[in-house]
Write an enzyme that holds these catalytic residues in place. Structure first.
Site, PDB file in Angstrom:
ATOM      1  N   ASP A 215       1.568  -1.242  -0.210  1.00 14.86           N
ATOM      2  CA  ASP A 215      -0.406  -0.251   0.265  1.00 14.86           C
ATOM      3  C   ASP A 215       1.092   1.593  -0.256  1.00 14.86           C
ATOM      4  OD1 ASP A 215      -2.193   1.788  -0.129  1.00 14.86           O
ATOM      5  OD2 ASP A 215      -3.163   1.134   1.967  1.00 14.86           O
ATOM      6  N   GLU A 241      -0.674  -0.358  -4.861  1.00 10.83           N
ATOM      7  CA  GLU A 241      -2.003   0.186  -4.327  1.00 10.83           C
ATOM      8  C   GLU A 241      -1.741   1.421  -3.920  1.00 10.83           C
ATOM      9  OE1 GLU A 241      -5.207   0.242  -0.794  1.00 10.83           O
ATOM     10  OE2 GLU A 241      -4.660  -1.780  -1.378  1.00 10.83           O
ATOM     11  N   GLU A 269      -9.546   3.872  -3.443  1.00 10.76           N
ATOM     12  CA  GLU A 269      -9.299   4.300  -1.975  1.00 10.76           C
ATOM     13  C   GLU A 269      -9.846   5.754  -2.107  1.00 10.76           C
ATOM     14  OE1 GLU A 269      -6.733   4.867   2.913  1.00 10.76           O
ATOM     15  OE2 GLU A 269      -6.466   3.225   1.170  1.00 10.76           O
ATOM     16  N   ASP A 292     -14.563   3.201  -0.372  1.00 12.73           N
ATOM     17  CA  ASP A 292     -14.607   2.957   1.014  1.00 12.73           C
ATOM     18  C   ASP A 292     -15.996   3.320   0.976  1.00 12.73           C
ATOM     19  OD1 ASP A 292     -14.889   3.677   3.734  1.00 12.73           O
ATOM     20  OD2 ASP A 292     -12.504   3.573   4.329  1.00 12.73           O
ATOM     21  N   HIS A 319     -12.293  -0.834   0.482  1.00  6.51           N
ATOM     22  CA  HIS A 319     -11.505  -0.588   1.421  1.00  6.51           C
ATOM     23  C   HIS A 319     -11.745  -0.159   2.825  1.00  6.51           C
ATOM     24  CE1 HIS A 319      -9.038   2.962   3.748  1.00  6.51           C
ATOM     25  NE2 HIS A 319      -8.406   1.952   3.895  1.00  6.51           N
ATOM     26  N   GLU A 339     -11.373  -6.644   2.708  1.00  8.78           N
ATOM     27  CA  GLU A 339     -10.416  -6.184   3.495  1.00  8.78           C
ATOM     28  C   GLU A 339     -10.304  -6.363   4.918  1.00  8.78           C
ATOM     29  OE1 GLU A 339      -6.585  -2.763   3.313  1.00  8.78           O
ATOM     30  OE2 GLU A 339      -8.505  -1.972   2.878  1.00  8.78           O
TER      31      GLU A 339
END
Length: 395
Positions: A215, A241, A269, A292, A319, A339
């Site tokens: 990430d 990511e 995200e 998200d 996310h 996740e």
């Protein structure tokens, strides 16, 4: 059946470890350790994300009460700023309206805030209102949100873990581990070598059959991202990511063309609405989008985002967002796993996504969660009455 009418909207704020702001922590926590960020070019802000204010917002809780007494609620990262937006602007589009008018309410909230919103904290606030509406409607109908979304397509959810210890995540039964990239371009070749050394070490600990991901949290440029991808390929990195700024769609498209065959590019995200994700998908910026649901516009908007991704052959792997994404993932074929952000300071145990903020928040066991655990009305959770809340803009 008589229509339930929205009687009142309330916006509450909370601070501290138990909340929707993942970074609002005290003391050491891996999520605030030396991690590459857009601010890491400045040495004084390199060692800690809290040093540049990542934790300043805090938690927003939106409660929506119907005239029959039921209360739906949801949480997000937005704090007092979000509470102002909900109480002073968005509430007018809800109070006195049928609970079932989710589409109309969403459109009016978005359209009324375009001139100062479109994404970021305004969409966080809209997301919380939308999720609270879904929760309320589920409670009124005595149905879980996943049932209102069409019902589950699988019996259990599979999780990868985000945290500093993928080796422990494997022992805990997760299908993969995503590490925070710790060193960015400002730390030069030495930093790059440390990134690759960490990946090599984790690969030696986990074996070849375990997913490892990095990430990068918007911290890299295109050249550094390509170089990192080429070096990481030797160790079987599954994906990179959020390497670039969320606004650099052109850079993402180029990155996707240049990464080694078999390595995935993921992002989203910090993207919001169907229009933002349309850019990512139509420009072939990534293989997986990661909205998200607490930030992208809520369930009402995520339905549209997911359908658009499905038409483009892209996976939707939300996310974080805990139980709010679990209900959605359970109902979508193009969301085959999801996740779990490891909220323990050392990333060595599985804790609820929102700490102690929610009661009855489900958590995976051995990297899995039975869909049967999501069968309570609404999102199936309640606010913890022991948490201290304030309502800064009570009407």
């Amino acid at each position: 059946m008589a229509k339930s009418i929205i009687k009142h909207v309330r916006a509450l704020v909370a601070r501290g470890d138990s909340g929707a702001d993942y970074h609002d922590k005290q003391g050491y926590h891996w999520i605030d350790d030396h991690i590459a960020t857009p601010m890491a070019r400045y040495p004084e802000y390199r060692e800690s994300r809290r040093s540049f204010g990542i934790n300043v917002l805090g938690t927003l809780i939106v409660e929506i009460e119907a005239d029959t007494g039921e209360i739906g609620f949801a949480v997000t990262t937005a704090g007092e700023i979000g509470a102002f937006i909900v109480e002073k602007h968005l509430a007018r589009f809800l109070e006195g309206r049928p609970v079932t008018e989710l589409e109309k309410i969403w459109d009016q909230m978005y359209s009324a805030t375009i001139y100062y919103g479109r994404r970021g904290i305004v969409l966080n606030a809209i997301s919380a209102v939308d999720l609270a509406l879904w929760d309320l409607l589920g409670k009124i109908r005595q149905e879980p949100v996943m049932a209102m979304l069409g019902g589950p397509v699988r019996d259990e959810l599979s999780f990868y873990a985000t945290g500093a210890r993928p080796d422990i995540a494997k022992q805990l039964g997760f299908i993969g581990g995503k590490m925070p990239l710790q060193h960015g371009p400002a730390e030069g070749e030495e930093g790059m070598a440390k990134n690759i050394a960490k990946l090599a070490d984790m690969r030696s600990r986990t074996g070849d059959d375990f997913w490892l991901m990095y990430d990068c949290w918007m911290s890299l440029d295109l050249n550094y991202s390509v170089k990192l991808a080429l070096k990481a390929h030797e160790y079987g990195l599954k994906w990179l990511e959020e390497c670039l700024s969320p606004d650099d769609y052109w850079g993402y498209a180029e990155l996707k063309r240049k990464v080694p065959a078999g390595m995935l590019v993921t992002t989203g995200e910090h993207e919001a609405t169907r229009w933002g994700f349309r850019m990512l998908l139509e420009m072939s910026c990534c293989d997986i989008i990661q909205p998200d649901v607490n930030w992208c516009g809520g369930i009402t908007e995520l339905i549209k985002i997911s359908a658009y991704a499905d038409a483009h052959g892209a996976l939707v792997i939300p996310h974080g967002s805990g139980v709010y994404s679990y209900h959605f993932v359970a109902t979508r074929h193009n969301s085959p796993f999801t996740e779990m952000i490891m909220m323990a300071p050392e990333a060595d145990t599985v804790l609820p996504a929102f700490g102690g903020l929610l009661l009855d928040e489900p958590v995976p066991h051995n990297g899995r969660l039975k869909v049967s655990e999501l069968e309570k009305p609404g999102f199936g959770v309640e606010l913890n009455p022991q948490i201290q809340f304030t309502r800064p803009y009570a009407r």
